[in-house]
Design a protein around this motif. Structure first.
Motif: not given
Lengths: 336, 263
Positions: A57-70
């Motif tokens: 979950l943590y990995m997916r959340l950080s990945r999703t966060a980067l997707a939103i930001i980038a």
């Protein structure tokens, strides 16, 4: 009489913008939900969460966060450059900035050897430095007698970008097979992030840059009627050109350094938002940020699931999904 | 303090090319000044220098007692507005969005339109007679409608002077008259100075209080339309044979072409 008309027109424009923002916010929430729940590993929500589930979950959340930001950052950068250069076909990758970032990254990969956790903290720095250096080089070359004509900026950016991408090809052609794979992965975009510090750094730059661009949206509106029109409206054009180009460069450099080259996004997201909200940058900038985030989160979800358990580079997905959609919309628009 | 602009020995142009070569004139507040002359005479360059787009290589443009280049850009935009002939449109903003941009020199960052802004825009919309079209995108407008939107944008700046580069060049006669009537009304009733480059000598004669005839970067002749539109001068400057008569209605000079005749 006219006063009420004008007031009414402004109010209905505001209402329309609010509807678009609401819809985008809802879509973003849904896409984050979908993104976090999908992937090769099944998530078991039976309480208490196991250590492994928590990690996933943590990995997916950080990945999703980067997707939103980038996604948001690259789209906003596209909007800024389109308005500034008065060219709807501009995107951050046309102007060499991301080319500089990729030269920095590729150099870092070649020097640092293979794609390691340790290498990851050096690579973004190299990429960011590459982007920053390119900004100064492009700006200096475009400058004539203390002024930077918009056309010079565009041409210089395109030429410097072409030179930089041939440098990347040159370096790649001399690198080992192992290195080559890392370079290719990086060049096509990868949103998995292992470094929280980097994520926060990118988020700060992207958010600060987008807020600054939003605050200056009246200047950008004036620029999009033309540089002389901007002078007549009272814009300090020489200073503002530098400010906008710098903001777009910082955002792009930060996004590319963390997520690699994700093409097409900066072109199509602003385009769609122009159709949905019109061209007023006060609305266009926040709308493009949200839409860019949604688009990249969804593309990344596809990248992880479409060939599961192996992963498709997200840059491939953005191009493959974006292009047909874009062509369809353009054809539909030209038929009207 | 009735002088609006004071241009003194102005030399201006582009890098490596001087276009305007020593121009001096002054202009009263509320005056309707027409600038005429053949292509390449330096008319547009003069307008660009007066609107701060081009920096003169020598000489000065003063408003009141101040050199215009010493005035902060935003403050200058609150007193001088510019209407370009037909700007190319890349992004189809709505008419209202374009007019709202005229409020730029009054807006602060983040702030949305105040009541004052909306009032100024409404007055501009009314004066330029474009209430019915403000919601349409400007690429869906006829040249005449777009010109009225651009004039409304200039008026939204609440300027003391409006500079126009060929405001009637793409318009048919009814829209030419409509646009120039609006400008005349502004100069007579609101005391807004109008400086316009005009190609149509007859329209220039009808509407302008004073004409400047330019050729090759200098002023050849200036004065009332009857003074300037003298057949010998016009023939020399335009290298074309003309006949000048009097408009029976307005009493203003009227220029007729005499095709086929060689000078």
């Amino acid at each position: 009489m006219t006063f009420t008309d004008v007031k009414g027109a402004l109010a209905s424009k505001r209402e329309k913008a609010q509807k678009v923002f609401l819809a985008l916010a809802a879509l973003l929430a849904v896409s984050v939900f979908v993104s976090v729940l999908s992937g090769p590993a099944k998530i078991n929500f039976s309480e208490p969460l196991s250590e492994i589930t928590r990690r996933i979950l943590y990995m997916r959340l950080s990945r999703t966060a980067l997707a939103i930001i980038a996604g948001g950052g690259i789209s906003v950068s596209g909007v800024i450059l389109q308005g500034l250069l008065r060219n709807p076909l501009c995107e951050p990758y046309v102007l060499g900035i991301s080319g500089g970032a990729s030269v920095g990254a590729v150099v870092s990969i070649v020097i640092g050897g293979t794609w390691t956790i340790l290498g990851l903290s050096v690579l973004p720095l190299w990429a960011f430095l590459g982007a920053a250096a390119t900004f100064f080089v492009v700006y200096r070359i475009a400058e004539v007698n203390g002024r930077v004509p918009i056309q010079n900026l565009l041409l210089t950016g395109v030429i410097v970008g072409a030179v930089l991408s041939s440098i990347v090809v040159f370096i790649v052609s001399f690198s080992e097979k192992e290195t080559l794979h890392s370079v290719m992965w990086w060049l096509l975009g990868n949103l998995q992030i292992f470094d929280n510090g980097l994520l926060i750094f990118v988020a700060i730059i992207v958010v600060a840059g987008s807020v600054a661009a939003g605050a200056l949206s009246n200047d950008l509106n004036a620029f999009s009627l033309g540089e002389e029109e901007a002078v007549h409206a009272g814009v300090e054009t020489e200073r503002m050109k530098k400010v906008f180009f710098l903001i777009a460069s910082l955002i792009t450099g930060a996004c590319v350094s963390a997520a690699g080259m994700i093409g097409f996004l900066g072109l199509i997201v602003p385009h769609f938002m122009r159709m949905a909200t019109g061209h007023d940058h006060k609305v266009l900038i926040p709308a493009s940020f949200l839409a860019g985030g949604i688009f990249l989160v969804l593309c990344d979800t596809l990248a992880r699931t479409v060939m599961s358990p192996s992963e498709v580079p997200v840059g491939v997905i953005t191009a493959v999904c974006g292009a047909p959609f874009f062509i369809h919309m353009l054809r539909k628009k030209s038929r009207l | 303090m009735m002088t609006q602009f004071e241009i003194n020995m102005l030399v201006s142009g582009y890098p490596g090319k001087t276009v305007i070569n020593g121009i001096s004139f002054s202009m009263r507040k509320g005056e309707f000044l027409g600038i005429i002359g053949p292509n390449g005479a330096g008319k547009s360059t003069l307008l660009k220098t007066m609107s701060r787009v081009l920096r003169p290589s020598s000489g000065s443009v003063k408003m009141g007692l101040r050199d215009i280049f010493s005035i902060p850009v935003k403050e200058f935009a609150r007193s001088v507005a510019f209407v370009s002939s037909d700007p190319s449109i890349v992004f189809p903003f709505t008419g209202l969005e374009v007019i709202m941009m005229g409020r730029f020199p009054y807006l602060r960052m983040f702030a949305s339109e105040s009541r004052q802004d909306i009032e100024a825009v409404s007055r501009a919309v009314e004066t330029a007679d474009c209430a019915g079209i403000i919601s349409r995108p400007i690429d869906n407008m006829s040249a005449g409608e777009r010109q009225r939107i651009l004039i409304a944008k200039a008026l939204a700046q609440e300027p003391e002077a409006i500079i126009l580069d060929e405001p009637t060049s793409h318009l048919d006669i009814s829209h030419q008259v409509q646009v120039l009537d609006i400008l005349k009304d502004l100069s007579v009733n609101k005391r807004i100075s109008i400086i316009a480059v005009l190609h149509d000598l007859n329209l220039a004669a009808e509407y302008c209080d004073r004409l400047l005839l330019m050729d090759d970067g200098v002023i050849v002749s200036s004065g009332t339309p009857s003074d300037v539109l003298d057949y010998a001068t016009i023939e020399k400057v335009y290298k074309t044979v003309v006949v000048i008569r009097e408009n029976p209605v307005s009493g203003k000079p009227f220029v007729l072409l005499a095709p086929g005749l060689k000078r």
